[in-house]
Design a protein around this motif. Structure first.
Motif, short mmCIF file in Angstrom:
data_model
loop_
_atom_site.label_atom_id
_atom_site.label_comp_id
_atom_site.label_asym_id
_atom_site.label_seq_id
_atom_site.Cartn_x
_atom_site.Cartn_y
_atom_site.Cartn_z
N ARG A 181 0.06 6.17 -14.88
CA ARG A 181 0.63 7.10 -15.87
C ARG A 181 -0.40 8.15 -16.26
NH1 ARG A 181 3.34 2.46 -16.24
NH2 ARG A 181 5.60 2.67 -16.41
N GLU A 182 -1.66 7.72 -16.40
CA GLU A 182 -2.76 8.66 -16.70
C GLU A 182 -2.96 9.61 -15.53
OE1 GLU A 182 -5.13 9.35 -19.12
OE2 GLU A 182 -3.61 8.31 -20.33
N GLY A 183 -2.98 9.01 -14.34
CA GLY A 183 -3.29 9.78 -13.12
C GLY A 183 -2.25 10.84 -12.80
N LEU A 184 -1.00 10.59 -13.15
CA LEU A 184 0.07 11.54 -12.78
C LEU A 184 0.19 12.71 -13.74
CD1 LEU A 184 3.11 9.45 -11.48
CD2 LEU A 184 1.27 10.54 -10.21
N LYS A 185 -0.42 12.59 -14.90
CA LYS A 185 -0.26 13.62 -15.95
C LYS A 185 -0.54 15.02 -15.42
CE LYS A 185 -1.05 11.32 -20.24
NZ LYS A 185 -2.15 10.79 -21.01
N VAL A 236 -10.81 9.42 -10.29
CA VAL A 236 -10.19 8.15 -9.89
C VAL A 236 -9.48 7.52 -11.09
CG1 VAL A 236 -10.65 5.83 -8.99
CG2 VAL A 236 -11.95 7.77 -8.10
N TYR A 237 -8.24 7.09 -10.90
CA TYR A 237 -7.45 6.46 -11.97
C TYR A 237 -6.86 5.15 -11.48
CZ TYR A 237 -7.44 11.09 -14.12
OH TYR A 237 -7.82 12.28 -14.67
N ALA A 295 -2.20 14.57 -7.21
CA ALA A 295 -2.45 13.13 -7.29
C ALA A 295 -2.11 12.48 -5.95
CB ALA A 295 -1.60 12.52 -8.40
N ILE A 296 -3.09 11.77 -5.36
CA ILE A 296 -2.85 11.02 -4.13
C ILE A 296 -2.83 9.55 -4.55
CG2 ILE A 296 -3.67 10.54 -1.78
CD1 ILE A 296 -5.23 13.15 -1.85
N CYS A 297 -1.69 8.89 -4.29
CA CYS A 297 -1.48 7.58 -4.92
C CYS A 297 -1.25 6.44 -3.93
CB CYS A 297 -0.24 7.63 -5.80
SG CYS A 297 -0.18 9.02 -6.92
N GLY A 298 -1.88 5.30 -4.19
CA GLY A 298 -1.57 4.10 -3.42
C GLY A 298 -2.78 3.57 -2.67
N LEU A 336 -7.31 10.50 -7.33
CA LEU A 336 -6.92 9.33 -6.55
C LEU A 336 -6.39 8.29 -7.53
CD1 LEU A 336 -9.97 8.99 -4.11
CD2 LEU A 336 -7.94 10.46 -3.91
N VAL A 337 -5.20 7.76 -7.25
CA VAL A 337 -4.58 6.82 -8.16
C VAL A 337 -4.24 5.54 -7.41
CG1 VAL A 337 -2.63 6.44 -9.71
CG2 VAL A 337 -3.49 8.76 -9.38
N GLY A 338 -4.73 4.40 -7.88
CA GLY A 338 -4.40 3.14 -7.22
C GLY A 338 -5.17 2.00 -7.84
#
Ligand code: NCD
Length: 318
Positions: free
Chosen positions: A210-214, A205-206, A160-163, A187-189
């Motif tokens: 919380r969904e994205g990190l699962k 893409v999330y 997960a790449i976040c932000g 990709l989470v953001g």
């Protein structure tokens, strides 16, 4: 070893085997860096010039140390006091430096594409140390080496790449690299910080973190790139931290052995909780910095070999 590149301008032009070649050599340098015999002479007799048109702590220091450990003559151009301030163009500056016969040019520039352009004007090897929102290849390579050493492999991982993906060259280079190595990339953001068209990049893409990190094996956090924003992309830092800041509760949704990464500089309490960043059981942020030197040594060593081979006088037939 197979690595036929003249420059290191991005991850996009590299093959899987180019990436593996750099990482395998970097692994050897990483072990050497932990011993007393840190120095070698792979770049002896070569001149490396670092041109940083944007601020940098880690990347510039790491390129400088890498060059010095390999025996190069390293020069840091002080761009704040150079003739760029008198209106000289990037190309004129590059041509001036080129006339002094450098062998390796390391360039960071605020404009996407500026480093590629420069590489066409000089006859030495050029390494991109970050161009605008475009690419930051050595960062993605050092991230890859850190992941490979922590997880024992660099394929079929859930990452997960976040932000702030939209303004991040680190994200772009990592998406190319992790995709080429056949990982599941998420990709989470907030939608305002996800580039339009991201869904076509072979990633998921999330907007719900919380969904994205699962089930993630790797959680990579990014800084909000305020210097590249020209408007309100987030309601407030407080709200952003609440929804997208990595804290213990959100991290608990990833795999129990998931590693936490950040390219730095970090904004504690904005994208990441300070306790998580400092937790040596989860965070590999210091390893990333350590691998940075090894990866830059490997990349410059391989480019220098190609440079020397290209310059070797051709045999004369008699
Ligand atoms: C990154 C950069 O400059 O793109 N930093 C780095 O190279 N370690 C990320 C950032 O500035 O947020």
């Amino acid at each position: 070893m197979s690595f036929a590149q003249r420059h290191l301008l991005g991850i996009e032009p590299l093959s899987q085997s180019d990436i593996t070649t750099i990482l395998d050599l970097a692994d050897i340098y990483a072990e050497k860096e932990r011993s007393d015999a840190k120095s070698s002479d792979a770049l002896r007799g070569l001149t490396q010039i670092n041109m940083f048109f944007e601020n940098s702590t880690r990347t510039q220091a790491s390129f400088e140390i890498a060059g010095k450990r390999l025996g190069a003559d390293v020069m840091n151009m002080a761009m704040q006091t150079s003739s760029v301030k008198k209106g000289e163009t990037l190309i004129d500056t590059a041509l001036t430096l080129n006339a002094m016969h450098p062998d390796l040019l390391v360039v960071r520039h605020p404009h996407s594409g500026a480093v590629d352009l420069l590489a066409q004007k000089v006859n030495c090897a050029v390494l991109n140390a970050g161009d605008g929102k475009h690419e930051h290849p050595t960062q993605a390579l050092l991230d890859a080496l850190t992941i490979r050493r922590a997880k024992g492999r660099l394929h079929r991982l859930n990452i997960a790449i976040c932000g702030d993906i939209a303004h991040s060259r680190v994200a772009r280079s990592n998406i190319h690299l992790l995709g080429k190595m056949e990982n599941r990339v998420k990709l989470v953001g907030p939608p305002t910080l996800i580039p339009s068209g991201a869904a076509d990049w072979g990633v998921e893409v999330y907007d719900d973190m919380r969904e994205g990190l699962k089930d993630s094996d790797v959680v990579m956090m990014l800084r909000l790139q305020r210097e590249r924003m020209d408007g309100g992309f987030i309601p407030s830092e407080r709200e952003y931290y609440h929804r997208y800041g990595l804290d213990a509760e959100k991290l608990a949704l990833a795999k129990p052995d998931a590693i936490v990464m950040h390219p730095g500089p970090m904004n504690r309490g904005v994208e990441i909780d300070g306790t998580i960043a400092d937790d040596i059981n989860r965070s590999v942020i210091q390893e990333q910095v350590e691998m940075g030197v090894a990866v830059r040594m490997a990349a410059m060593d391989l480019l220098a070999r190609n440079l020397r081979a290209a310059r070797k006088p051709q045999g004369v037939m008699v």
